[in-house]
Design a protein around this motif. Sequence first.
Motif, mmCIF file in Angstrom:
data_model
loop_
_atom_site.group_PDB
_atom_site.id
_atom_site.type_symbol
_atom_site.label_atom_id
_atom_site.label_comp_id
_atom_site.label_asym_id
_atom_site.label_seq_id
_atom_site.Cartn_x
_atom_site.Cartn_y
_atom_site.Cartn_z
ATOM 1 N N ALA A 1 -23.403 4.013 19.341
ATOM 2 C CA ALA A 1 -23.089 5.201 20.141
ATOM 3 C C ALA A 1 -23.943 6.388 19.716
ATOM 4 O O ALA A 1 -24.432 7.156 20.571
ATOM 5 N N ASP B 1 -27.475 5.866 21.030
ATOM 6 C CA ASP B 1 -27.565 6.207 22.459
ATOM 7 C C ASP B 1 -27.544 7.712 22.665
ATOM 8 O O ASP B 1 -28.279 8.252 23.521
ATOM 9 N N SER C 1 -30.373 10.020 24.385
ATOM 10 C CA SER C 1 -30.038 10.739 25.622
ATOM 11 C C SER C 1 -30.243 12.229 25.495
ATOM 12 O O SER C 1 -30.583 12.898 26.479
ATOM 13 N N SER D 1 -12.094 5.497 27.019
ATOM 14 C CA SER D 1 -13.286 5.959 26.303
ATOM 15 C C SER D 1 -14.554 5.448 26.968
ATOM 16 O O SER D 1 -15.010 4.340 26.684
ATOM 17 N N PRO D 2 -15.139 6.236 27.869
ATOM 18 C CA PRO D 2 -16.401 5.806 28.494
ATOM 19 C C PRO D 2 -17.485 5.506 27.458
ATOM 20 O O PRO D 2 -18.281 4.582 27.647
ATOM 21 N N ARG D 3 -17.529 6.265 26.393
ATOM 22 C CA ARG D 3 -18.544 6.038 25.351
ATOM 23 C C ARG D 3 -18.371 4.649 24.752
ATOM 24 O O ARG D 3 -19.340 3.896 24.583
ATOM 25 N N GLY E 1 -16.864 2.084 26.120
ATOM 26 C CA GLY E 1 -17.176 1.092 27.146
ATOM 27 C C GLY E 1 -18.672 0.836 27.254
ATOM 28 O O GLY E 1 -19.112 -0.322 27.385
ATOM 29 N N GLU E 2 -19.466 1.892 27.190
ATOM 30 C CA GLU E 2 -20.919 1.725 27.246
ATOM 31 C C GLU E 2 -21.452 0.952 26.052
ATOM 32 O O GLU E 2 -22.351 0.108 26.191
ATOM 33 N N VAL E 3 -20.897 1.242 24.867
ATOM 34 C CA VAL E 3 -21.343 0.532 23.662
ATOM 35 C C VAL E 3 -21.013 -0.950 23.764
ATOM 36 O O VAL E 3 -21.860 -1.821 23.502
ATOM 37 N N GLU F 1 -20.500 -2.734 26.404
ATOM 38 C CA GLU F 1 -21.316 -3.358 27.452
ATOM 39 C C GLU F 1 -22.727 -3.639 26.950
ATOM 40 O O GLU F 1 -23.295 -4.707 27.221
ATOM 41 N N ALA F 2 -23.286 -2.707 26.197
ATOM 42 C CA ALA F 2 -24.640 -2.913 25.679
ATOM 43 C C ALA F 2 -24.680 -4.088 24.710
ATOM 44 O O ALA F 2 -25.584 -4.939 24.776
ATOM 45 N N SER G 1 -23.934 -7.535 26.510
ATOM 46 C CA SER G 1 -24.924 -7.959 27.498
ATOM 47 C C SER G 1 -26.232 -8.406 26.860
ATOM 48 O O SER G 1 -27.143 -8.850 27.569
#
Length: 814
Positions: A568, A571, A575, A718-720, A722-724, A726-727, A730
Motif C-alpha cells: 500500500a 502504491d 501515485s 477499505s478501498p486501499r 481491496g486494491e492491495v 487485488e494486486a 492477480s
Amino acid sequence: MANTDTAQDAAALRAAIVRKLTYDMGKSRSGARDRDWFLATALAVRDRVIDRWLEATRAAYAHGEKQVYYLSLEFLVGRLLRDNVSNLGLVETLREALAPLGVDFDAVRQAEPDAALGNGGLGRLAACFMESLASLAIPAFGYGIRYEHGLFRQILREGWQHEYPEDWLQFGNPWEFARPEISHDIGFGGSVEAVRVSEDEMRHVWHPGETVQAVAYDTPVVGWRGEHVNTLRLWSARALDPLKLEAFNFGDHVGALADRMRQEAISKVLYPSDESPAGQELRLRQEYFFTSAALQDLVRRHLRVYGDLRSLPDKVAIQLNDTHPAIAVAELMRICVDLHAIPWDEAWAITRGSISYTNHTLLPEALESWAVPLMERLLPRHMQIIYLINAHHLDSVRAAHAGDVRLLSSVSLIEEGHGRRVRMGHLAFVGSHKVNGVSALHSDLLKRTVFRDFHAITPDRITNKTNGITFRRWLQQSNPGLTGLLVEAVGPAVLNDAARLEGLIPLADDAGFRDRFAAVKRANKEAMAALIRQQLDLRVDPAAMFDVQIKRIHEYKRQLLNILETVALYDAIRSQPHLDWAPRVKIFAGKAAASYHRAKLIIKLAHDVARVVNGDPTVRDRLKVAFLPNYNVSLAEMIVPAADLSEQISTAGMEASGTGNMKLGLNGALTIGTLDGANVEMLEHVGADNIFIFGLTTEEVEARRHDGSHGAAAVQASPRLGEVLEAVESGVFSPDDAGRYREMMASIRGHDYFMVGADFDSYFEAQRRADARWQDSGAWWRSAVLNTARMGWFSSDRTIAEYASEIWDVPIKR
C-alpha cells in the motif's frame, strides 16, 4: 597502577592463548586462522572460569542452599565468547592480549558459530534467565538437549526457504565439558509388571523395550562480574549397543547401525517435523529423554547430599519452561513411587511441592497433547500414572462440584473428543504448585481462557511473571556505543542496575544529548547497511527509517500485515510522488517451521514484493525492502541496535509476551504494536506519546471471530486494502505464477482468523503517524531516549527476582 595491572594481565592472557594454540590444538601462530584463534582464546578464557564454577557448585551443597533446575527444550545462547569476556570484565584486556599477535578480537569472536539450540523467544528467554540466575548468585542448573544440528540453517533461493542442517559442532565446542561419567538410562516401550510385595501392597516394575543413554555435557554460565557461575547441562543420546556385530559380519553393514541411528536421532535436530507419525514419536521421545535425564540427575545429586527424597521441595525448585517437559510430573511420581517406594500421597506432595510451570502460549497447537495409544506404547508406566493422577484429581473436583459433568470433562487430563489424547498443559497445571504466564495480559487470559476452569477451582495457582531480557547481552555487548553514552550520562552504576536508566529521562529534552544519541544510532545503521549490501547486494540509506520485524514467521505474528502495508505504501508513493514521504527501509528476518507451508509462502511474498519495490526507480530511496536470511542471535545483535521502528503487530490476545519488543525498545527503537503481550506493559512504562498503538483489542478480536463475514466486511470498508489484495492475488508481484497468492488473499476476504484485514487501516494510519514523528527529528529522538530510559523494568534480573521470591522460595544474594 591500573594500566600496569591491565598490561600484566594481558601479557598473561596472551601467553595462555598461545599455549592453548600450540599444545591443545597443535597449531603454529603463522598457520593459525581466525577459527583457531577463537578456539585458543575460548579455552584460555574458560580456564579463568573453572575455579569459580567449581566453588559455586561446592558452596551450594556445603551451605544446604535450595537450587533451581530450569528444564527447557531450547537454550538459544548464541555466541558465548563476548558474553563471557564481558561478564568477566576482560574485554579490553583481551583486545590488548591479541593485538601484539596481529589478531583482531572482533574477527575472532565472529569466527564462533551460533549454538543452534533454540528457535526463538522461548529459547532466548531461557538463555537470559540462566545468565540472570548466575548474576543474582542463585544456584541453578539448566537442563536441555545437546542438539548436534539444532534448528535448521535457512537458505533462501529465489525467495523460497530451504532447510539445511546447522553444523555448529563441526569444529567442536570449546565452552563445554564432556561428562561421560554422568549418564542415565532412558527407557521406552516395553511392559509393566505388577509385583505383590505384601498382602496389601503392589509394586509396579517397568521393563523398557529399549534403553537409550543420556550423556551429560556441561557449559559454565558466567554471571555479571564473574562472581558466580552456574551450569547448563545438556544431554546427548547414545545407544547402549552401538553396533550389531553379528549383522555387520554377515554383510549387513547399514542394518547393523540402524538401531543406533534411530536411538541417537533423539539429539540430532530441534523440532523435527511432526507431519508424520514417526516425527510425532521422535518429538515425544526427545521430551521424555531430556526430562527423565534431568530428574534422575537432580534426584541422584539430592540423595547423595541429603539422603531422603522427602526433603526435595525444601532443596529443589523445578521450573518447566512450557509444556515440553510436562512429562516431569509423571516421571517424578514414577521415581518416587516405583524406585523409592514412597507412598502415593507423599510422592504427590513431593512432586507438586517441587514443580512449577510456565505457560508460554494460548495457541491450541502449541498446548501439546499426545495420542493415548502413542503414550501407552512409548511410555506405558507413565500412562498408568497419568490415569491415576487424573482419577484422584477428578475425585477431588467431583467432591467439590457434584454433578458438574462439563467441569469434569474440561479439567480432565484426558481429552475424550476426536481420539483420546493426554493434555500436557493440564498435566503440568495439576502437578505444579504455581503456574505463571509471561505478561500481565497473558496471565489474565490464562485465567479467562485455556485454564479458566482450573482457575475457578484453584484460584491461587496462577501468577504473573512478565518476561525480561538480560541487559548485559542486549545493551552492553550488542551496543557498546550506546552503553558508553549511557555510562557517561548517568554513571557506571547503570551497568549494575537497570533502574538507573531512568536517569536519562531529563536528558530527553536536551537537544545536545539527543544529537549524540542519534549519532550512535546512525553508526549502528551504517554497519547494518553494510551488512545488507554484503548479504543481499542491496544499497540502503542509513538516513532512512529502519523499520524492523525480526521474529519467527507465523500467521499470528502477522508479517503478512506488514507486507501488505508495504504494498500500500509503495502504491501511495508511486501515485503521489510529490508528497514528502518519510524514507523507509523495511527489514525482515525469521524462519518458518519446516512443515509450516503458509509461513513459507509469506517469506516468498516478502521477497516478491522486495524484488518489485527495490527494482522500481520511481520510488527512489523512499522505500526499500530487505529480508535477511538465517536469522539467529548474532544477526539480531546487529539488527537490534540499528532499528528505528520495532514491529510488534501480533493479533491481540495471541502473543504471550514477546522479548524482541524489549530488546528493540531498550536500544532506542519506537514500537508500533497492538495491545498484545508485554506491549501492554511497555505502553504503561514508556507512555502513550512514545509508542504507536493500533488495532483491535483482545475482546474485539474475540467478538469479530464470531462474525463469519468480518473478513469481507473489512475489505469492503477499505478501498486501499481491496486494491492491495487485488494486486497481490492477480499476480502483480508473481508474474511467473499469477495464482501463487490467490488462496492466501482469499483467506483475508473470508474468515480472516488473524484479523489482517480488520486491522489493516488502523495499522496503515499508525505507520503514517510514525512517518510524521520521524520527520520531526527532535520529537523522534526525544521518544527514542525515553524508550531506552524507561525499559529498566524489563530486565530479566527483575523477572528472576520475582520467580525467586514468589515461586521458588530461594534467596537472592546479589
